[in-house]
Scaffold this active site. Sequence first.
Site, PDB file in Angstrom:
ATOM      1  N   ASN A 122      52.979   7.243-118.649  1.00 60.86           N
ATOM      2  CA  ASN A 122      51.993   7.770-117.690  1.00 60.86           C
ATOM      3  C   ASN A 122      52.530   8.872-116.777  1.00 60.86           C
ATOM      4  OD1 ASN A 122      53.564   5.951-116.293  1.00 60.86           O
ATOM      5  ND2 ASN A 122      51.874   5.051-115.147  1.00 60.86           N
TER       6      ASN A 122
ATOM      7  N   GLU B 271      61.482  -1.188-113.104  1.00 60.45           N
ATOM      8  CA  GLU B 271      60.213  -0.990-112.386  1.00 60.45           C
ATOM      9  C   GLU B 271      59.115  -1.339-113.360  1.00 60.45           C
ATOM     10  OE1 GLU B 271      59.910  -0.417-109.284  1.00 60.45           O
ATOM     11  OE2 GLU B 271      61.867   0.344-108.711  1.00 60.45           O
TER      12      GLU B 271
ATOM     13  N   CYS C   1      51.019   2.055-112.372  1.00 58.21           N
ATOM     14  CA  CYS C   1      51.504   0.734-111.988  1.00 58.21           C
ATOM     15  C   CYS C   1      51.008   0.379-110.599  1.00 58.21           C
ATOM     16  CB  CYS C   1      53.032   0.712-112.016  1.00 58.21           C
ATOM     17  SG  CYS C   1      53.770   1.946-110.953  1.00 58.21           S
TER      18      CYS C   1
HETATM   19  P1  NAP Z   1      55.993   0.178-122.286  1.00 54.61           P
HETATM   20  O1  NAP Z   1      55.190  -0.044-123.485  1.00 54.61           O
HETATM   21  O2  NAP Z   1      56.754  -0.964-121.735  1.00 54.61           O
HETATM   22  O3  NAP Z   1      56.972   1.389-122.634  1.00 54.61           O
HETATM   23  C1  NAP Z   1      57.860   1.917-121.670  1.00 54.61           C
HETATM   24  C2  NAP Z   1      59.067   2.509-122.371  1.00 54.61           C
HETATM   25  O4  NAP Z   1      59.814   1.467-122.993  1.00 54.61           O
HETATM   26  C3  NAP Z   1      58.722   3.501-123.478  1.00 54.61           C
HETATM   27  O5  NAP Z   1      59.676   4.532-123.468  1.00 54.61           O
HETATM   28  C4  NAP Z   1      58.859   2.646-124.724  1.00 54.61           C
HETATM   29  O6  NAP Z   1      59.123   3.398-125.881  1.00 54.61           O
HETATM   30  C5  NAP Z   1      60.062   1.810-124.352  1.00 54.61           C
HETATM   31  N1  NAP Z   1      60.233   0.580-125.120  1.00 54.61           N
HETATM   32  C6  NAP Z   1      59.328  -0.105-125.840  1.00 54.61           C
HETATM   33  N2  NAP Z   1      59.902  -1.198-126.394  1.00 54.61           N
HETATM   34  C7  NAP Z   1      61.200  -1.201-126.014  1.00 54.61           C
HETATM   35  C8  NAP Z   1      62.316  -2.064-126.246  1.00 54.61           C
HETATM   36  N3  NAP Z   1      62.228  -3.175-126.978  1.00 54.61           N
HETATM   37  N4  NAP Z   1      63.492  -1.754-125.679  1.00 54.61           N
HETATM   38  C9  NAP Z   1      63.623  -0.658-124.919  1.00 54.61           C
HETATM   39  N5  NAP Z   1      62.614   0.210-124.673  1.00 54.61           N
HETATM   40  C10 NAP Z   1      61.412  -0.055-125.202  1.00 54.61           C
HETATM   41  O7  NAP Z   1      55.090   0.719-121.070  1.00 54.61           O
HETATM   42  P2  NAP Z   1      54.016   1.904-121.064  1.00 54.61           P
HETATM   43  O8  NAP Z   1      52.845   1.477-121.878  1.00 54.61           O
HETATM   44  O9  NAP Z   1      54.672   3.207-121.360  1.00 54.61           O
HETATM   45  O10 NAP Z   1      53.601   1.946-119.516  1.00 54.61           O
HETATM   46  C11 NAP Z   1      52.658   1.061-118.996  1.00 54.61           C
HETATM   47  C12 NAP Z   1      53.302  -0.110-118.282  1.00 54.61           C
HETATM   48  O11 NAP Z   1      54.367   0.358-117.464  1.00 54.61           O
HETATM   49  C13 NAP Z   1      52.363  -0.814-117.325  1.00 54.61           C
HETATM   50  O12 NAP Z   1      52.608  -2.201-117.367  1.00 54.61           O
HETATM   51  C14 NAP Z   1      52.750  -0.280-115.974  1.00 54.61           C
HETATM   52  O13 NAP Z   1      52.426  -1.101-114.890  1.00 54.61           O
HETATM   53  C15 NAP Z   1      54.201  -0.084-116.136  1.00 54.61           C
HETATM   54  N6  NAP Z   1      54.694   0.955-115.236  1.00 54.61           N
HETATM   55  C16 NAP Z   1      55.394   0.563-114.133  1.00 54.61           C
HETATM   56  C17 NAP Z   1      55.851   1.499-113.239  1.00 54.61           C
HETATM   57  C18 NAP Z   1      56.627   1.095-112.021  1.00 54.61           C
HETATM   58  O14 NAP Z   1      57.272   1.951-111.453  1.00 54.61           O
HETATM   59  N7  NAP Z   1      56.578  -0.161-111.575  1.00 54.61           N
HETATM   60  C19 NAP Z   1      55.618   2.848-113.471  1.00 54.61           C
HETATM   61  C20 NAP Z   1      54.901   3.231-114.613  1.00 54.61           C
HETATM   62  C21 NAP Z   1      54.448   2.253-115.494  1.00 54.61           C
HETATM   63  P3  NAP Z   1      57.946   3.703-126.942  1.00 54.61           P
HETATM   64  O15 NAP Z   1      56.980   4.562-126.231  1.00 54.61           O
HETATM   65  O16 NAP Z   1      58.663   4.343-128.051  1.00 54.61           O
HETATM   66  O17 NAP Z   1      57.366   2.370-127.303  1.00 54.61           O
HETATM   67  O1  G3H Z   2      52.707   4.116-112.730  1.00 56.54           O
HETATM   68  C1  G3H Z   2      53.555   3.954-111.868  1.00 56.54           C
HETATM   69  C2  G3H Z   2      53.980   5.044-111.014  1.00 56.54           C
HETATM   70  O2  G3H Z   2      55.213   4.739-110.416  1.00 56.54           O
HETATM   71  C3  G3H Z   2      52.907   5.287-109.990  1.00 56.54           C
HETATM   72  O3  G3H Z   2      53.185   6.395-109.225  1.00 56.54           O
HETATM   73  O4  G3H Z   2      51.742   5.811-107.269  1.00 56.54           O
HETATM   74  O5  G3H Z   2      52.636   8.111-107.572  1.00 56.54           O
HETATM   75  O6  G3H Z   2      50.848   7.240-109.083  1.00 56.54           O
HETATM   76  P1  G3H Z   2      52.043   6.909-108.233  1.00 56.54           P
END
Ligand code: NAP
Ligand code: G3H
Length: 475
Positions: free
Chosen positions: A154, A250, A284
């Site tokens: 994202n 995170e 997130c």
């Molecule tokens: P995701 O599916 O967990 O993927 C995140 C990253 O992890 C991608 O680069 C992905 O690669 C990689 N990945 C996948 N499987 C892995 C494994 N087994 N080992 C190591 N890396 C792996 O998350 P997303 O769909 O991109 O993002 C959405 C989620 O992220 C939501 O739950 C959101 O709340 C959370 N998020 C949290 C924050 C925060 O700061 N708290 C910020 C942004 C997003 P691939 O793309 O190749 O699968």
């Molecule tokens: O998706 C998670 C990001 O850390 C959110 O950042 O609050 O600036 O949109 P933001």
Amino acid sequence: MERKVYKNIINGEWVSSENTIEILSPLDNSYLGSIPAMTKLEIDQALDLAKIGGKKWKEVPLKEKAEMLNNAAKILEQRSEEIAMLLMHEIAKGFNAAQDEVLRTVSLIRYTVEEGLRMQGEIINGNAYEKNSNKIAMVQRVEIGTVLAISPFNYPINLTASKIIPALIAGNSVVLKPPTQGALSALEFVKVLVDSGIPAGVITSVTGRGSEVGDYLIQHPQIDFINFTGSTEVGERIGNVSGVKPLLLELGGKDPAIILPDADLKLAAKEVSKGAFGFSGQRCTAIKRVLLHEEIADEFIGYLQAEVALLTVGTPFENADITPLISVSSVEKAKRLFDDAMSKKAKALTEFKNEDNLMWPVILDFVTEDMDIAWEEPFAPILPILRLSSIEEMIRVTNDSEYGLQAAIFTKNQEHAMEIASKLDVGTVHINTRTQRGPDNFPFLGIKKSGTGVQGIRYSIESMSRIQSIVIKTK
Ligand code: NAP
Ligand code: G3H
């Protein structure tokens, strides 16, 4: 848009792999380019070279590191429109939000450099502890080694940079594993770094599906630190299989907006609408549930409906507020949560409507605690409202979540807000504003299943460096 065959940067050379992954646009499934699907052997070679690169980077004076990173900020600023355009195609982010992401990153780099230059240690006098001690400790921050940065789809520029830049200014070399959907944008950012003059081997990119290369990377002996942003599911897996490596995680969230009877309800409705539906709910920190005092429920909902009616639904090029989600499966998850809530007597204030992965904003009223949407994180424009009778209930429902990222409280009584804030089990509480990560120099952290460790410019530098103490005799 130019279609490109992207390569990985390994020891200063752009390198392809035999297998590739095609990246399609979530807007219309059109082909945008391809990235290498690296093999384990290629990963081994890349990580060995990253280790050597790190040793060279350690010797570069901090002032020179700062100049190179400031150069990167300048190049990124010059390329901001082109990179924002790629973000629009690759992750369907609206025009303004895509521009903001790139320019926000330019500021982040410049501020990180300033903080890096201000990194200082301390001298501790042993005779403060034992009167006859003739020793002093010189305590300084040093690099950890090779940082593995794994970023989510994202924010492929900003959440990639917010890991890489603090890691570099702290003296580490970095291996980036970008999100597959988002990799083209992230690799353009890597090119910016390469063009800034950073020596070979200091920044390395490794592409491939996380499900295929993830476990191998996180367990790799050449990786000294893992900085991951993404889902709780993957974060927990990393925690389980990475061994004793230090981690910064995170993860997901279920941030509530707590609306009290004395709140400015029009302001709260505006903030909730922006907080819940910005980037179509794919943040997130999005407001993912409203905990509404029943005394003012109807009045607040009226204002909220008026705000949501103003949201435009369409393409990033029209700068619509709601744009196609990253995948159809995100819509399917939202529909499952919607159906579960409706079967348990929630009331939909807007109908559930979608065309493929474009989903219209949904508000669900009369959500109760037995419904999955009260607790699960959708990454989509769907907002549940729980009507509650007391502040004690609002605090309990906030704290009963498995997540603990952020919360927002809306009230005109600041003292009361402070008192409530102190009772919420979350990393950050916002008063009278929506939940959000920025400004990027603030600490950003989640507790419980929202993560571990602290990011935010200075905090990220501290997290990705360690203390070294040198003790000398004074006489
Ligand atoms: P995701 O599916 O967990 O993927 C995140 C990253 O992890 C991608 O680069 C992905 O690669 C990689 N990945 C996948 N499987 C892995 C494994 N087994 N080992 C190591 N890396 C792996 O998350 P997303 O769909 O991109 O993002 C959405 C989620 O992220 C939501 O739950 C959101 O709340 C959370 N998020 C949290 C924050 C925060 O700061 N708290 C910020 C942004 C997003 P691939 O793309 O190749 O699968
Ligand atoms: O998706 C998670 C990001 O850390 C959110 O950042 O609050 O600036 O949109 P933001």
